[in-house]
Write a protein that holds these residues in place. Structure first.
Motif, PDB file in Angstrom:
ATOM      1  N   LEU A 285       0.839  -1.193   0.000  1.00 26.56           N
ATOM      2  CA  LEU A 285       0.000   0.000   0.000  1.00 26.56           C
ATOM      3  C   LEU A 285       0.874   1.243   0.000  1.00 26.56           C
ATOM      4  O   LEU A 285       2.023   1.218   0.460  1.00 26.56           O
ATOM      5  CB  LEU A 285      -0.907  -0.003   1.237  1.00 26.56           C
ATOM      6  N   PRO A 286       0.364   2.386  -0.525  1.00 28.85           N
ATOM      7  CA  PRO A 286       1.162   3.617  -0.585  1.00 28.85           C
ATOM      8  C   PRO A 286       1.636   4.042   0.806  1.00 28.85           C
ATOM      9  O   PRO A 286       0.956   3.843   1.809  1.00 28.85           O
ATOM     10  CB  PRO A 286       0.188   4.640  -1.184  1.00 28.85           C
ATOM     11  N   GLY A 312      -2.738  11.093   2.042  1.00 28.48           N
ATOM     12  CA  GLY A 312      -2.647  12.515   1.719  1.00 28.48           C
ATOM     13  C   GLY A 312      -1.857  12.778   0.452  1.00 28.48           C
ATOM     14  O   GLY A 312      -0.841  13.471   0.488  1.00 28.48           O
ATOM     15  N   LYS A 313      -2.307  12.252  -0.671  1.00 29.36           N
ATOM     16  CA  LYS A 313      -1.660  12.437  -1.970  1.00 29.36           C
ATOM     17  C   LYS A 313      -2.724  12.665  -3.030  1.00 29.36           C
ATOM     18  O   LYS A 313      -3.880  12.269  -2.845  1.00 29.36           O
ATOM     19  CB  LYS A 313      -0.810  11.211  -2.347  1.00 29.36           C
ATOM     20  N   PRO A 314      -2.353  13.268  -4.171  1.00 27.82           N
ATOM     21  CA  PRO A 314      -3.316  13.387  -5.275  1.00 27.82           C
ATOM     22  C   PRO A 314      -3.679  12.015  -5.828  1.00 27.82           C
ATOM     23  O   PRO A 314      -2.977  11.020  -5.593  1.00 27.82           O
ATOM     24  CB  PRO A 314      -2.561  14.239  -6.317  1.00 27.82           C
ATOM     25  N   GLN A 315      -4.773  11.974  -6.567  1.00 23.95           N
ATOM     26  CA  GLN A 315      -5.250  10.698  -7.117  1.00 23.95           C
ATOM     27  C   GLN A 315      -4.191  10.016  -7.983  1.00 23.95           C
ATOM     28  O   GLN A 315      -3.904   8.825  -7.824  1.00 23.95           O
ATOM     29  CB  GLN A 315      -6.514  10.938  -7.950  1.00 23.95           C
ATOM     30  N   GLY A 362     -13.652  15.036   1.008  1.00 31.45           N
ATOM     31  CA  GLY A 362     -13.975  16.440   1.228  1.00 31.45           C
ATOM     32  C   GLY A 362     -12.831  17.232   1.823  1.00 31.45           C
ATOM     33  O   GLY A 362     -12.779  18.462   1.678  1.00 31.45           O
ATOM     34  N   THR A 363     -11.890  16.556   2.489  1.00 30.61           N
ATOM     35  CA  THR A 363     -10.751  17.258   3.095  1.00 30.61           C
ATOM     36  C   THR A 363      -9.556  17.335   2.173  1.00 30.61           C
ATOM     37  O   THR A 363      -8.482  17.771   2.591  1.00 30.61           O
ATOM     38  CB  THR A 363     -10.344  16.549   4.398  1.00 30.61           C
ATOM     39  N   GLY A 364      -9.678  16.914   0.916  1.00 24.82           N
ATOM     40  CA  GLY A 364      -8.589  17.012  -0.047  1.00 24.82           C
ATOM     41  C   GLY A 364      -7.693  15.798  -0.111  1.00 24.82           C
ATOM     42  O   GLY A 364      -6.784  15.748  -0.952  1.00 24.82           O
ATOM     43  N   ASN A 365      -7.899  14.793   0.752  1.00 22.51           N
ATOM     44  CA  ASN A 365      -7.112  13.570   0.683  1.00 22.51           C
ATOM     45  C   ASN A 365      -7.687  12.645  -0.386  1.00 22.51           C
ATOM     46  O   ASN A 365      -8.727  12.930  -0.973  1.00 22.51           O
ATOM     47  CB  ASN A 365      -7.100  12.866   2.043  1.00 22.51           C
ATOM     48  N   SER A 366      -6.995  11.522  -0.620  1.00 23.53           N
ATOM     49  CA  SER A 366      -7.443  10.547  -1.611  1.00 23.53           C
ATOM     50  C   SER A 366      -7.844   9.266  -0.899  1.00 23.53           C
ATOM     51  O   SER A 366      -7.098   8.754  -0.063  1.00 23.53           O
ATOM     52  CB  SER A 366      -6.333  10.247  -2.629  1.00 23.53           C
TER      53      SER A 366
END
Length: 379
Positions: A285-286, A312-315, A362-366
């Protein structure tokens, strides 16, 4: 002046909380300019919302009088007030989205849900506003009318209402945002890619067709002479040998060796951790993932794996992390169907498949959903 400053300060704090709560709704996003968005929303709420609501109610009254319905019922009054308040809240959200970069709504559902949520939050604010102002005046050394002070019962009711509002929004709407991504991942991973290369069966049929067509069908004429009925000077028929068809001239690719060895692990699942028996030598996993759940289950020589988590990374960065983990083991990747606003990829190695779908919270996480099947050499 002091009373106005206290009122604005209370409104800023309350609106910051309600905007943060609204950000969990699908299609509602907060950005780096969140504080400015709070300022714009508060200014629009204090200045624009009362004006818009008053104009809408006045317009409704004029239409009722023009239609000869001067006497308004209690229900009509409530409906007109409710409609004016909802439209005024929508106008405030539009202004906030236009004049700030820290708040954005990207879907029709987001506009409807955010309007309803902020409208409900305004009721809570109206309920506690006077009491909070009175308490603030007391803390600042001023005097307050005892009748305006917030009593304990009123504070408890307001706190419970706000807690229920936050819990309902956070649980229901956040799950609604993730469910389409999870369904897409399951549907896309259920279809295994066909093995590369032409079908040997189809090749055999083609070869049979060539052999039958290449066989001579003409023979000596029944009514011919001793030379088999051939006309003088005619060349004898040339019979070609049977054709052995090889579709490409290359040997058929051999099946990829299973990545897993030995007996499959017992079925199991874990919440907030990696389950026992997870194929960590193949699938990692990341880094920095907050694990939601993981599970493994075996069927014959196939190990089914599932996982979901937040990172906490972009898609696209999440997809690249999985690609870096799987490609060294011989997987190739392709895009997979995904809902609006999400990204999905399918990783394939022979009959092994891993499908990953990533959506933004909604909090900007992925938040990612993983579903895969890996074959094992159980001999």
């Amino acid at each position: 002046m002091k009373s106005l400053a206290v009122k604005i300060a209370i409104a800023l704090v309350f609106n910051a909380i309600t905007l943060w709560v609204a950000s969990v709704l699908p299609g509602v996003r907060l950005g780096s300019g969140f504080l400015w968005a709070v300022v714009v929303f508060t200014a629009a709420t204090l200045l624009v919302k009362p004006l818009v609501a008053g104009l809408l109610r006045r317009r409704w009254d004029q239409r009722q009088q023009a239609g000869g319905q001067e006497r308004r019922t209690w229900l009509m009054t409530k409906v007109s007030t409710l409609g004016a308040s909802l439209l005024a809240t929508l106008a405030v959200l539009i202004l906030t989205s236009l004049f700030s970069q820290g708040f954005a709504i990207t879907s029709l559902f987001g506009w409807i849900a955010a309007t309803i949520v902020m409208w409900l939050a305004s009721f809570i604010y109206d309920f506690v506003d006077d009491g909070l102002e009175a308490r603030a005046h007391q803390l600042l050394g001023g005097s307050a009318n005892p009748g305006e002070a917030m009593n304990a019962r009123r504070l408890v009711i307001a706190g419970l209402a706000l807690a229920v509002l936050i819990a309902v929004i956070a649980v229901v709407f956040d799950q609604l945002a993730v469910r389409p991504a999870q369904t897409t991942a399951q549907n896309s991973s259920s279809a295994s890619p066909s093995a590369a290369g032409p079908s040997p069966t189809g090749s055999g049929e083609a070869g049979a067709g060539l052999q039958s067509s290449g066989s001579p069908t003409s023979g000596p004429s029944a009514g011919g002479d001793g030379n088999g009925g051939a006309s003088p000077g005619a060349k004898p028929l040339e019979v070609l040998p049977p054709v052995t068809v090889t579709p490409t001239g290359l040997p058929e690719p051999s099946a990829a060796a299973p990545l897993l060895k030995g007996k499959l692990p017992d079925p199991g699942n874990a919440t907030g951790a990696v389950v026992d028996g997870w194929p960590s030598n193949v699938l990692t996993l990341p880094e920095g993932t907050t694990i939601g759940s993981t599970s493994v289950s075996g069927s014959g020589d196939v190990l089914q794996v599932t996982a979901d988590g937040v990172v906490g990374k972009p898609q696209q960065a999440v997809i690249e992390d999985f690609r870096a983990s799987l490609v060294p083991h011989g997987f190739w990747s392709e895009e997979a169907p995904a809902p609006d606003g999400a990204t999905a990829a399918r990783f394939v190695r022979g009959t092994d498949t891993i499908t990953v779908s990533v959506a933004t919270t909604g909090t900007g996480n992925s938040r990612f959903q993983l579903l895969g099947s890996l074959h094992s050499d159980t001999e």
